[in-house]
Design an enzyme around this catalytic site. Structure first.
Site, PDB file in Angstrom:
ATOM      1  N   ARG A  46       9.261   8.982  11.079  1.00 50.11           N
ATOM      2  CA  ARG A  46       8.336   7.904  10.716  1.00 50.11           C
ATOM      3  C   ARG A  46       7.224   8.449   9.819  1.00 50.11           C
ATOM      4  O   ARG A  46       6.741   7.779   8.920  1.00 50.11           O
ATOM      5  CB  ARG A  46       7.763   7.227  11.971  1.00 50.11           C
ATOM      6  CG  ARG A  46       6.733   6.133  11.655  1.00 50.11           C
ATOM      7  CD  ARG A  46       6.613   5.062  12.732  1.00 50.11           C
ATOM      8  NE  ARG A  46       6.453   5.612  14.061  1.00 50.11           N
ATOM      9  CZ  ARG A  46       5.343   6.186  14.522  1.00 50.11           C
ATOM     10  NH1 ARG A  46       4.273   6.285  13.762  1.00 50.11           N
ATOM     11  NH2 ARG A  46       5.296   6.668  15.754  1.00 50.11           N
ATOM     12  N   TYR A  98       5.371 -14.386  -5.807  1.00 51.88           N
ATOM     13  CA  TYR A  98       6.456 -14.384  -4.841  1.00 51.88           C
ATOM     14  C   TYR A  98       6.046 -15.149  -3.569  1.00 51.88           C
ATOM     15  O   TYR A  98       4.909 -15.006  -3.095  1.00 51.88           O
ATOM     16  CB  TYR A  98       6.811 -12.926  -4.517  1.00 51.88           C
ATOM     17  CG  TYR A  98       7.883 -12.803  -3.505  1.00 51.88           C
ATOM     18  CD1 TYR A  98       9.199 -13.132  -3.815  1.00 51.88           C
ATOM     19  CD2 TYR A  98       7.605 -12.374  -2.210  1.00 51.88           C
ATOM     20  CE1 TYR A  98      10.196 -13.042  -2.869  1.00 51.88           C
ATOM     21  CE2 TYR A  98       8.602 -12.274  -1.266  1.00 51.88           C
ATOM     22  CZ  TYR A  98       9.895 -12.612  -1.605  1.00 51.88           C
ATOM     23  OH  TYR A  98      10.875 -12.520  -0.658  1.00 51.88           O
ATOM     24  N   ASP A 169       2.319  -6.346  -8.981  1.00 51.41           N
ATOM     25  CA  ASP A 169       3.690  -6.425  -8.487  1.00 51.41           C
ATOM     26  C   ASP A 169       4.595  -6.389  -9.725  1.00 51.41           C
ATOM     27  O   ASP A 169       4.663  -7.351 -10.484  1.00 51.41           O
ATOM     28  CB  ASP A 169       3.889  -7.722  -7.690  1.00 51.41           C
ATOM     29  CG  ASP A 169       5.303  -7.850  -7.123  1.00 51.41           C
ATOM     30  OD1 ASP A 169       6.234  -7.209  -7.659  1.00 51.41           O
ATOM     31  OD2 ASP A 169       5.484  -8.616  -6.154  1.00 51.41           O
ATOM     32  N   LYS A 194      15.357  -5.275  -5.357  1.00 48.01           N
ATOM     33  CA  LYS A 194      15.834  -5.952  -6.553  1.00 48.01           C
ATOM     34  C   LYS A 194      16.437  -4.933  -7.529  1.00 48.01           C
ATOM     35  O   LYS A 194      17.476  -4.397  -7.258  1.00 48.01           O
ATOM     36  CB  LYS A 194      14.686  -6.761  -7.159  1.00 48.01           C
ATOM     37  CG  LYS A 194      13.884  -7.576  -6.101  1.00 48.01           C
ATOM     38  CD  LYS A 194      14.685  -8.702  -5.481  1.00 48.01           C
ATOM     39  CE  LYS A 194      14.043  -9.319  -4.248  1.00 48.01           C
ATOM     40  NZ  LYS A 194      12.687  -9.823  -4.391  1.00 48.01           N
TER      41      LYS A 194
HETATM   42  C1  LIG Z   1      11.592 -10.057  -3.505  1.00 49.78           C
HETATM   43  C2  LIG Z   1      10.214  -9.903  -3.991  1.00 49.78           C
HETATM   44  C3  LIG Z   1       9.197  -9.435  -3.150  1.00 49.78           C
HETATM   45  C4  LIG Z   1       9.415  -9.139  -1.687  1.00 49.78           C
HETATM   46  O1  LIG Z   1      10.288  -8.075  -1.515  1.00 49.78           O
HETATM   47  P1  LIG Z   1      11.227  -7.865  -0.209  1.00 49.78           P
HETATM   48  O2  LIG Z   1      11.921  -6.598  -0.544  1.00 49.78           O
HETATM   49  O3  LIG Z   1      12.104  -9.057  -0.103  1.00 49.78           O
HETATM   50  O4  LIG Z   1      10.312  -7.743   0.959  1.00 49.78           O
HETATM   51  C5  LIG Z   1       7.933  -9.260  -3.690  1.00 49.78           C
HETATM   52  N1  LIG Z   1       7.676  -9.543  -4.980  1.00 49.78           N
HETATM   53  C6  LIG Z   1       8.625 -10.009  -5.819  1.00 49.78           C
HETATM   54  C7  LIG Z   1       8.268 -10.302  -7.239  1.00 49.78           C
HETATM   55  C8  LIG Z   1       9.924 -10.202  -5.359  1.00 49.78           C
HETATM   56  O5  LIG Z   1      10.857 -10.686  -6.185  1.00 49.78           O
END
Ligand SMILES: *Cc1c(COP(=O)(O)O)cnc(C)c1O
Length: 379
Positions: A46, A98, A169, A194
């Site tokens: 962890r 998001y 982000d 992604k």
């Molecule tokens: C999918 C996504 C998230 C969240 O990510 P997870 O891996 O599903 O927790 C945050 N920001 C954007 C732009 C996303 O497409």
């Protein structure tokens, strides 16, 4: 080394054991201590694991960042960054982010007596008008699902002049196309689920930053919250990243062709894509990123049958998420952004006739044929 080479060769070398070109998977929870009082480099997975450290070294090199933290999800990465907000403080976010980020600020942040303010267009925002309690700006560019673009250099500078820290982000671009830290951002977060992962087989997040003090703090938060990425997912993510530049280039090429085709269709009212010259911030996108990505959204005509279109698609699957090798389509109003109230959806432009496309690496001719036959069903 340049980006594509770092993607393949970055991270640690397996110098100690068998010199495997792919870094070993240390699938272990704990590490043995030689004797009392003699802790080794690793104690417990962890807090630290070599496979995760290898991944973090790789992504930090790709981003020109001093530090990286791999987290259990993109939301864990966002939550870590937002854990810096103290009670009484206010944060600014752009208008379509998001859905999970929205849920976070609308629930946990509020429960901790912090507040948020939605900004419709950050490029036009006067930061000297922000309340004195405003401590942090959260930017998603291009945004989700309307692909709005924020001028990173200009907006980050204006925020900093007003003592506001900036979190970006960067999921839609990745460090391959855009490096917000180079424009002065304090923290970059990703859903590595992604493009980084790229194969729709894991959930992961990343936090990148240069400030050593903030890094130590977030590392502690990650450890005590248990928000770290598992060794197995760290291994998969490290492997996925090796082909990310290839995948993203192919995805962006396919996207351009599909967008060009959709522009010729009567059923299409509007396309949101930062690679189109009529995008209001096309020039800013070209200035700050080396690509336009593989996500775009389309508003279909009022009388177009979206359900029939989605049902008829054979290669594009109807699913949330993006960035994988497979092409997906989703309906933001009922899927990714259903946590937004109907009023808020209407206000920021998440219309019922809006579909978001996330293009994969398939042969573009198959993708075009798929969209063409499905449009006939919807008309
Ligand atoms: C999918 C996504 C998230 C969240 O990510 P997870 O891996 O599903 O927790 C945050 N920001 C954007 C732009 C996303 O497409």
């Amino acid at each position: 080394m340049r980006y594509d080479s770092i993607a393949v060769h970055g991270g640690r070398k397996d110098e100690k054991s068998l010199k495997a070109p792919s870094y070993p998977l240390y699938l272990t929870s704990t590490f043995v201590q030689d004797q009392l009082g003699a802790e080794n480099e690793y104690v417990y997975s962890r807090s630290g694991n070599p496979t995760r450290d290898n991944l973090e070294a790789q992504v930090a090199q790709l981003e020109n960042a001093d530090f990286a933290l791999a987290t259990a999800s993109g939301m864990a990465a966002t939550a870590l960054a937002l854990s810096l907000v103290r009670p009484g403080e206010n944060i600014l976010i752009n208008s379509n982010v998001y859905g999970g980020t929205w849920s976070y600020v609308n629930s946990i942040l509020q429960e901790h007596d912090s507040s948020y303010q939605i900004v419709q267009d950050l490029n036009q925002f006067d930061f000297s008008q922000a309340t004195p309690e405003t401590s942090l700006l959260f930017i998603e560019t291009p945004s989700n699902p309307l692909l709005e673009v924020t001028d990173l250099e200009k907006v980050i500078k204006a925020a900093h002049e007003n003592n506001i820290k900036v979190v970006v982000d960067n999921t839609f671009m990745t460090s391959y196309y855009q490096k917000p830290l180079d424009f002065g951002a304090d923290i970059v977060v990703y859903s590595a689920t992604k493009y980084y992962g790229g194969h729709a087989d894991l959930i992961a997040g990343l936090v990148l930053l240069n400030d050593p003090e903030v890094y130590e703090k977030l590392k502690l938060h990650r450890k005590v919250l248990g928000a770290m990425l598992s060794p197995f997912d760290s291994f998969l993510l490290n492997r996925g990243i090796k082909t990310m530049p290839l995948r993203m280039d192919r995805q962006a090429e396919n996207t351009q062709k599909i967008v060009a085709y959709l522009q010729t269709q009567k059923a299409v009212e509007k396309i949101y894509y930062p690679g189109l010259t009529d995008h209001p911030y096309y020039d800013i996108q070209q200035k700050q990123a080396t690509g336009n990505g593989a996500v775009f959204s389309v508003v279909f005509a009022k009388d177009f049958d979206l359900a029939a279109f989605c049902a008829a698609l054979k290669i594009f699957d109807l699913a949330v998420s993006l960035g994988g090798v497979e092409s997906l389509v989703c309906h933001p109003a009922s899927m990714t952004h259903e946590s937004y109230s109907a009023e808020l959806q209407a206000e920021i432009g998440i219309e019922p006739q809006l579909l978001r496309f996330a293009v994969g690496i398939e042969d573009y001719q198959d993708l075009l044929a798929d969209v063409a036959q499905a449009i006939q069903k919807g008309e």
